[in-house]
Every structure is written in structure tokens, then in C-alpha cells.
Design an enzyme around this catalytic site. Structure first.
Site, PDB file in Angstrom:
ATOM      1  N   CYS A   1       0.843  -1.180   0.000  1.00 34.13           N
ATOM      2  CA  CYS A   1       0.000   0.000   0.000  1.00 34.13           C
ATOM      3  C   CYS A   1       0.888   1.244   0.000  1.00 34.13           C
ATOM      4  O   CYS A   1       1.624   1.493   0.950  1.00 34.13           O
ATOM      5  CB  CYS A   1      -0.902  -0.010   1.225  1.00 34.13           C
ATOM      6  SG  CYS A   1      -1.943   1.443   1.341  1.00 34.13           S
ATOM      7  N   ASN A   3       0.055   4.474   0.131  1.00 30.55           N
ATOM      8  CA  ASN A   3      -0.294   5.461   1.155  1.00 30.55           C
ATOM      9  C   ASN A   3       0.080   4.984   2.550  1.00 30.55           C
ATOM     10  O   ASN A   3       0.403   5.795   3.418  1.00 30.55           O
ATOM     11  CB  ASN A   3      -1.774   5.814   1.078  1.00 30.55           C
ATOM     12  CG  ASN A   3      -2.059   6.763  -0.060  1.00 30.55           C
ATOM     13  OD1 ASN A   3      -1.221   7.586  -0.424  1.00 30.55           O
ATOM     14  ND2 ASN A   3      -3.229   6.647  -0.647  1.00 30.55           N
ATOM     15  N   GLU A 120     -10.266  -1.281  -6.006  1.00 34.89           N
ATOM     16  CA  GLU A 120      -9.235  -2.113  -5.388  1.00 34.89           C
ATOM     17  C   GLU A 120      -9.703  -3.543  -5.164  1.00 34.89           C
ATOM     18  O   GLU A 120     -10.792  -3.767  -4.632  1.00 34.89           O
ATOM     19  CB  GLU A 120      -8.780  -1.508  -4.059  1.00 34.89           C
ATOM     20  CG  GLU A 120      -8.000  -0.226  -4.254  1.00 34.89           C
ATOM     21  CD  GLU A 120      -7.196   0.161  -3.037  1.00 34.89           C
ATOM     22  OE1 GLU A 120      -6.431  -0.684  -2.526  1.00 34.89           O
ATOM     23  OE2 GLU A 120      -7.337   1.311  -2.592  1.00 34.89           O
ATOM     24  N   ARG A 121      -8.846  -4.474  -5.555  1.00 35.51           N
ATOM     25  CA  ARG A 121      -9.127  -5.881  -5.295  1.00 35.51           C
ATOM     26  C   ARG A 121      -9.086  -6.104  -3.782  1.00 35.51           C
ATOM     27  O   ARG A 121      -8.397  -5.396  -3.058  1.00 35.51           O
ATOM     28  CB  ARG A 121      -8.138  -6.784  -6.027  1.00 35.51           C
ATOM     29  CG  ARG A 121      -6.714  -6.620  -5.583  1.00 35.51           C
ATOM     30  CD  ARG A 121      -5.771  -7.450  -6.403  1.00 35.51           C
ATOM     31  NE  ARG A 121      -4.441  -7.348  -5.812  1.00 35.51           N
ATOM     32  CZ  ARG A 121      -3.450  -8.111  -6.144  1.00 35.51           C
ATOM     33  NH1 ARG A 121      -3.589  -9.031  -7.073  1.00 35.51           N
ATOM     34  NH2 ARG A 121      -2.280  -7.971  -5.572  1.00 35.51           N
ATOM     35  N   CYS A 130      -5.653   5.526  -3.481  1.00 30.23           N
ATOM     36  CA  CYS A 130      -4.800   4.344  -3.603  1.00 30.23           C
ATOM     37  C   CYS A 130      -3.429   4.836  -4.046  1.00 30.23           C
ATOM     38  O   CYS A 130      -3.275   5.298  -5.181  1.00 30.23           O
ATOM     39  CB  CYS A 130      -5.410   3.367  -4.610  1.00 30.23           C
ATOM     40  SG  CYS A 130      -4.357   1.946  -4.951  1.00 30.23           S
ATOM     41  N   GLY A 131      -2.443   4.759  -3.166  1.00 32.67           N
ATOM     42  CA  GLY A 131      -1.113   5.271  -3.491  1.00 32.67           C
ATOM     43  C   GLY A 131      -0.462   4.547  -4.651  1.00 32.67           C
ATOM     44  O   GLY A 131       0.127   5.172  -5.533  1.00 32.67           O
ATOM     45  N   THR A 132      -0.563   3.211  -4.689  1.00 32.87           N
ATOM     46  CA  THR A 132       0.024   2.485  -5.810  1.00 32.87           C
ATOM     47  C   THR A 132      -0.754   2.764  -7.089  1.00 32.87           C
ATOM     48  O   THR A 132      -0.184   2.759  -8.182  1.00 32.87           O
ATOM     49  CB  THR A 132       0.098   0.966  -5.541  1.00 32.87           C
ATOM     50  OG1 THR A 132      -1.213   0.473  -5.261  1.00 32.87           O
ATOM     51  CG2 THR A 132       1.044   0.658  -4.390  1.00 32.87           C
TER      52      THR A 132
END
Length: 191
Positions: A1, A3, A120-121, A130-132
Site C-alpha cells: 500500500c 499510502n 481495489e481488489r 490508492c497510493g500504488t
């Protein structure tokens, strides 16, 4: 993650009085640095190499920024969020592996400014930030726009700044992170 790495930096500053902390994740080493309200995570393991995939005449990019994301460049995010068939199709695209991928919608505002939202899964829904996903959207936006290595990305939960190092080998993710609560369990762990 992504974030969470920034949140870890805020935690280290608040509870350990350290403005810089280095730690390891399953994806790789992270260095988080706190400056005022801003926390920057250095993620040297991020090397977004897009694999272009296709589904029903639409093109998207599969990119891994710590977790896999299918980044779909759309005209308007709000319109794309309502297309549940497309979300499911991208979420479980055969190229994304057995567990599938997050679906990140990208709206290009300017060559270095983007809007994004990620389905997001695991959550199986849209999240505020979602940081990524921000990293994945920034990478694809900058590659498609041929506009350098820095981007401002707006997600429903706020704005983040992304910088990629030379040839997209490593990145920083910067933005605000704040402490919102403490628990007795958390205080006990620190003793």
C-alpha cells in the site's frame, strides 16, 4: 500500500520522534520522510513497465507499482465508474494473473496533471485514495503524454505528487498524512 508507507512515516514522527524512517515491505525497501504536513515515501522498487492489453477494442496498461494495476485512460472518470462490466473485465483480465489486478481509471487534465480513482481488489470497490494506483496512473499518463517525470495526481481523497527517477527506475510519492486517532493498544505496544 503506497499510502500506508506515508502513514508509517507520520507514525514514526509522532511516536518515535523520527523525521525519517526506513523499513521493508513485501515489495521492497521504503524510506519515508516527514516535512511539516507532508510525508514523502521513496520507493526504489517501483519500475513501472507497462504491458499493453486489449479487451473489446479498448486498450489499457497492466503495470505493477508494488501491486498490479490495469490502468485505463478514460475521457471522464465519473462516466467510467458506472461501467461495471468493464470494471469486472479489467479486474480479472487473463494477463493480470490468478488474483487479478486493481482497476485504475486515468483522466488526463494536462500533460502533468491527472485525475484517478482505483477499484481495489480485496475491497472490491472504489477507494478514496490508492497510493500504488496514483503511481500507476502517473506513470501511464506521463508515458502517454511524453511529459517528463513529475505529476500532480488528484484522487477522490486528495492530491498527491509523484516523481519518477531516471528511466522510471524508482519513485517518490508525496502528500499530506495526519494522525487521526490513538488507541490504548497502540500506546501499550510502544512501552
Amino acid at each position: 500500500c503506497g499510502n500506508a508507507t506515508r502513514c508509517m512515516g507520520r507514525w514514526a514522527q509522532a511516536f518515535l520522534q523520527q523525521s525519517t524512517v526506513e523499513f521493508k515491505t513485501a515489495a521492497g525497501k521504503v524510506i519515508a520522510t516527514v516535512e511539516g504536513d507532508n510525508v514523502t515515501s521513496r520507493l526504489d522498487f517501483v519500475h513501472p513497465k507497462p504491458k499493453w492489453i486489449f479487451s473489446e477494442n479498448h486498450r489499457a496498461a497492466l503495470v505493477n507499482t508494488g501491486v498490479p494495476h490495469v490502468v485505463v485512460n478514460v475521457g471522464k472518470i465519473e462516466e467510467a465508474k458506472d461501467d461495471w462490466r468493464a470494471i469486472k473485465r479489467w479486474r480479472f483480465h487473463p494477463d493480470s494473473g490468478l488474483t487479478g489486478a486493481n482497476v485504475t481509471f486515468l483522466e488526463i487534465v494536462s500533460p502533468t496533471q491527472f485525475k484517478t480513482v482505483t477499484f481495489e481488489r480485496g475491497v472490491e470497490g472504489f477507494t478514496l485514495a490508492c497510493g500504488t494506483g496514483v503511481l500507476a496512473a502517473a506513470a501511464i499518463g506521463l508515458i502517454e503524454e511524453k511529459s517528463g517525470s513529475d505529476a500532480d495526481v488528484s484522487a477522490p481523497g486528495g492530491r498527491l505528487r509523484v516523481h519518477f527517477y531516471k528511466d522510471f527506475h524508482g519513485a517518490t510519492l508525496s502528500g499530506p498524512a495526519r494522525l487521526v486517532f490513538r488507541t490504548a493498544v497502540g500506546e501499550e505496544i510502544l512501552k
